[in-house]
Design a protein around this motif. Sequence first.
Motif, PDB file in Angstrom:
ATOM      1  N   GLY A  64       2.850  24.713  -0.426  1.00  0.00           N
ATOM      2  CA  GLY A  64       4.250  24.683  -0.038  1.00  0.00           C
ATOM      3  C   GLY A  64       4.523  24.053   1.309  1.00  0.00           C
ATOM      4  N   THR A  65       3.475  23.720   2.072  1.00  0.00           N
ATOM      5  CA  THR A  65       3.723  23.079   3.365  1.00  0.00           C
ATOM      6  C   THR A  65       4.069  21.608   3.185  1.00  0.00           C
ATOM      7  OG1 THR A  65       1.382  22.526   3.689  1.00  0.00           O
ATOM      8  CG2 THR A  65       2.141  24.654   4.524  1.00  0.00           C
ATOM      9  N   ASP A  66       3.693  21.032   2.041  1.00  0.00           N
ATOM     10  CA  ASP A  66       4.018  19.647   1.734  1.00  0.00           C
ATOM     11  C   ASP A  66       4.692  19.580   0.379  1.00  0.00           C
ATOM     12  OD1 ASP A  66       2.737  18.814   4.089  1.00  0.00           O
ATOM     13  OD2 ASP A  66       0.805  18.694   3.060  1.00  0.00           O
ATOM     14  N   TRP A  67       5.542  18.606   0.206  1.00  0.00           N
ATOM     15  CA  TRP A  67       6.177  18.411  -1.091  1.00  0.00           C
ATOM     16  C   TRP A  67       6.758  17.004  -1.155  1.00  0.00           C
ATOM     17  CZ3 TRP A  67       8.418  21.468   2.695  1.00  0.00           C
ATOM     18  CH2 TRP A  67       9.654  21.059   3.179  1.00  0.00           C
ATOM     19  N   CYS A  68       7.045  16.606  -2.380  1.00  0.00           N
ATOM     20  CA  CYS A  68       7.764  15.351  -2.578  1.00  0.00           C
ATOM     21  C   CYS A  68       8.949  15.617  -3.484  1.00  0.00           C
ATOM     22  CB  CYS A  68       6.849  14.276  -3.171  1.00  0.00           C
ATOM     23  SG  CYS A  68       6.235  14.648  -4.827  1.00  0.00           S
ATOM     24  N   THR A  69       9.904  14.736  -3.458  1.00  0.00           N
ATOM     25  CA  THR A  69      11.056  14.750  -4.347  1.00  0.00           C
ATOM     26  C   THR A  69      11.244  13.323  -4.844  1.00  0.00           C
ATOM     27  OG1 THR A  69      12.670  14.229  -2.614  1.00  0.00           O
ATOM     28  CG2 THR A  69      12.150  16.574  -2.949  1.00  0.00           C
ATOM     29  N   ASN A  70      12.063  13.158  -5.866  1.00  0.00           N
ATOM     30  CA  ASN A  70      12.355  11.783  -6.288  1.00  0.00           C
ATOM     31  C   ASN A  70      13.066  11.020  -5.180  1.00  0.00           C
ATOM     32  OD1 ASN A  70      11.132  11.706  -8.806  1.00  0.00           O
ATOM     33  ND2 ASN A  70      12.900  12.602  -9.837  1.00  0.00           N
ATOM     34  N   ARG A 126      11.934   6.626  -1.178  1.00  0.00           N
ATOM     35  CA  ARG A 126      11.800   6.124   0.200  1.00  0.00           C
ATOM     36  C   ARG A 126      10.347   5.823   0.547  1.00  0.00           C
ATOM     37  NH1 ARG A 126      14.291  10.777   3.622  1.00  0.00           N
ATOM     38  NH2 ARG A 126      13.843   9.354   5.363  1.00  0.00           N
ATOM     39  N   GLY A 127       9.454   6.107  -0.379  1.00  0.00           N
ATOM     40  CA  GLY A 127       8.058   5.762  -0.180  1.00  0.00           C
ATOM     41  C   GLY A 127       7.231   6.808   0.526  1.00  0.00           C
ATOM     42  N   GLY A 128       7.613   8.097   0.417  1.00  0.00           N
ATOM     43  CA  GLY A 128       6.832   9.084   1.139  1.00  0.00           C
ATOM     44  C   GLY A 128       6.993  10.506   0.645  1.00  0.00           C
ATOM     45  N   ILE A 129       6.508  11.443   1.467  1.00  0.00           N
ATOM     46  CA  ILE A 129       6.530  12.862   1.162  1.00  0.00           C
ATOM     47  C   ILE A 129       7.002  13.626   2.402  1.00  0.00           C
ATOM     48  CG2 ILE A 129       4.583  12.588  -0.426  1.00  0.00           C
ATOM     49  CD1 ILE A 129       2.882  14.070   1.730  1.00  0.00           C
ATOM     50  N   TYR A 130       7.225  14.925   2.203  1.00  0.00           N
ATOM     51  CA  TYR A 130       7.521  15.813   3.328  1.00  0.00           C
ATOM     52  C   TYR A 130       6.248  16.563   3.697  1.00  0.00           C
ATOM     53  CZ  TYR A 130      12.464  14.890   2.768  1.00  0.00           C
ATOM     54  OH  TYR A 130      13.688  14.270   2.709  1.00  0.00           O
ATOM     55  N   HIS A 131       5.884  16.475   4.959  1.00  0.00           N
ATOM     56  CA  HIS A 131       4.694  17.143   5.483  1.00  0.00           C
ATOM     57  C   HIS A 131       5.139  18.078   6.601  1.00  0.00           C
ATOM     58  CE1 HIS A 131       0.629  17.763   6.953  1.00  0.00           C
ATOM     59  NE2 HIS A 131       0.973  17.310   8.148  1.00  0.00           N
ATOM     60  N   ASN A 132       4.942  19.385   6.389  1.00  0.00           N
ATOM     61  CA  ASN A 132       5.396  20.383   7.358  1.00  0.00           C
ATOM     62  C   ASN A 132       6.873  20.205   7.699  1.00  0.00           C
ATOM     63  OD1 ASN A 132       2.877  21.641   7.536  1.00  0.00           O
ATOM     64  ND2 ASN A 132       2.179  20.231   9.128  1.00  0.00           N
ATOM     65  N   GLY A 133       7.652  19.879   6.692  1.00  0.00           N
ATOM     66  CA  GLY A 133       9.098  19.774   6.859  1.00  0.00           C
ATOM     67  C   GLY A 133       9.610  18.436   7.353  1.00  0.00           C
ATOM     68  N   TYR A 153       0.817  -1.220   0.000  1.00  0.00           N
ATOM     69  CA  TYR A 153       0.000   0.000   0.000  1.00  0.00           C
ATOM     70  C   TYR A 153       0.850   1.270   0.000  1.00  0.00           C
ATOM     71  CZ  TYR A 153      -3.894  -3.115   0.928  1.00  0.00           C
ATOM     72  OH  TYR A 153      -4.834  -4.121   0.832  1.00  0.00           O
ATOM     73  N   ASN A 154       2.146   1.118  -0.135  1.00  0.00           N
ATOM     74  CA  ASN A 154       3.043   2.267  -0.136  1.00  0.00           C
ATOM     75  C   ASN A 154       3.115   2.888  -1.527  1.00  0.00           C
ATOM     76  OD1 ASN A 154       6.379   3.115  -0.146  1.00  0.00           O
ATOM     77  ND2 ASN A 154       5.048   3.910   1.446  1.00  0.00           N
ATOM     78  N   VAL A 155       3.320   4.213  -1.604  1.00  0.00           N
ATOM     79  CA  VAL A 155       3.287   4.914  -2.888  1.00  0.00           C
ATOM     80  C   VAL A 155       4.592   4.801  -3.669  1.00  0.00           C
ATOM     81  CG1 VAL A 155       1.632   6.601  -2.033  1.00  0.00           C
ATOM     82  CG2 VAL A 155       4.074   7.113  -1.922  1.00  0.00           C
ATOM     83  N   LYS A 156       5.602   4.193  -3.116  1.00  0.00           N
ATOM     84  CA  LYS A 156       6.943   4.175  -3.721  1.00  0.00           C
ATOM     85  C   LYS A 156       6.952   3.851  -5.210  1.00  0.00           C
ATOM     86  CE  LYS A 156      11.525   2.099  -3.128  1.00  0.00           C
ATOM     87  NZ  LYS A 156      12.366   1.246  -2.261  1.00  0.00           N
ATOM     88  N   PRO A 157       6.227   2.831  -5.689  1.00  0.00           N
ATOM     89  CA  PRO A 157       6.376   2.464  -7.105  1.00  0.00           C
ATOM     90  C   PRO A 157       5.577   3.309  -8.079  1.00  0.00           C
ATOM     91  CG  PRO A 157       5.289   0.702  -5.819  1.00  0.00           C
ATOM     92  CD  PRO A 157       5.336   1.924  -4.981  1.00  0.00           C
TER      93      PRO A 157
END
Length: 256
Positions: free
Chosen positions: A225-231, A236-243, A123-127
Amino acid sequence: MFRNKLVKALAAATFAVVGVRVAGTVNSNNTNVQASAFHYFRKDHKMVTLGLGDSLPVRNYDHGKLVQKDDPEDENSYCSRYVPLRSRGWKYINGVKYYNVPSQKYLDTTGAYMAAKYFTKDYNVKPYFTIYRANKKISALADDMQNTDDGMWYGKGDTFLVVNYSILNHSKYVDTISNIQDGKHNADGWYSPDGGGIGGELKPSQFKKRCTKAGKNVKFIINKGTDWCTNGSLARGGIYHNGHFYKLYSRDHFGI
């Protein structure tokens, strides 16, 4: 026009917190629960972060009585989106392993549980997504039945998410998601940082010639801008939420 894409798994149109849920009706003959002893993750009983969840159902109890089933087809039972899910441990309920997640209690309920299976790689978003950059102007067709050419395009330097399976499955077009509202290199100043809700279809031959994978630290901005993702975070299967980095788990990987 590009279709409006709701990407629940990663770039939801609002990335907003879902508010109060409405309790579903539970038949009295389904309220008896066979539960095991509770097992703590840590000896000091402190919380452990599971990650962020989207479209994951929650069971709610009121003093041991089941008042809301964790029905995957009932949106009212879903966890709050993109609120960190934390737990002290688990127990088996009717033979199924569940994590106790106190933050998902609603109204006057006394206990909330989420199935442990949802916090696994299945159920992880990684792929599912990769960030790409346009190196040259490239036409983006509408995501309709005819893949109409409405004159939309990505310009040099634009970044967008690519749905990986549209490449791996050799689909007719490469499916993209962008937070540039009209796909015109932000030409009219209409930018939608709330989420990657817009996107077009790219011809694979043009995509290969004119687009490259973005660097691992290039940000795809969501939620103002409070959340973002990078490659790097997607790998790693996730995003940045509030840093802070969180793994992201979802039942709805953009309908894939």
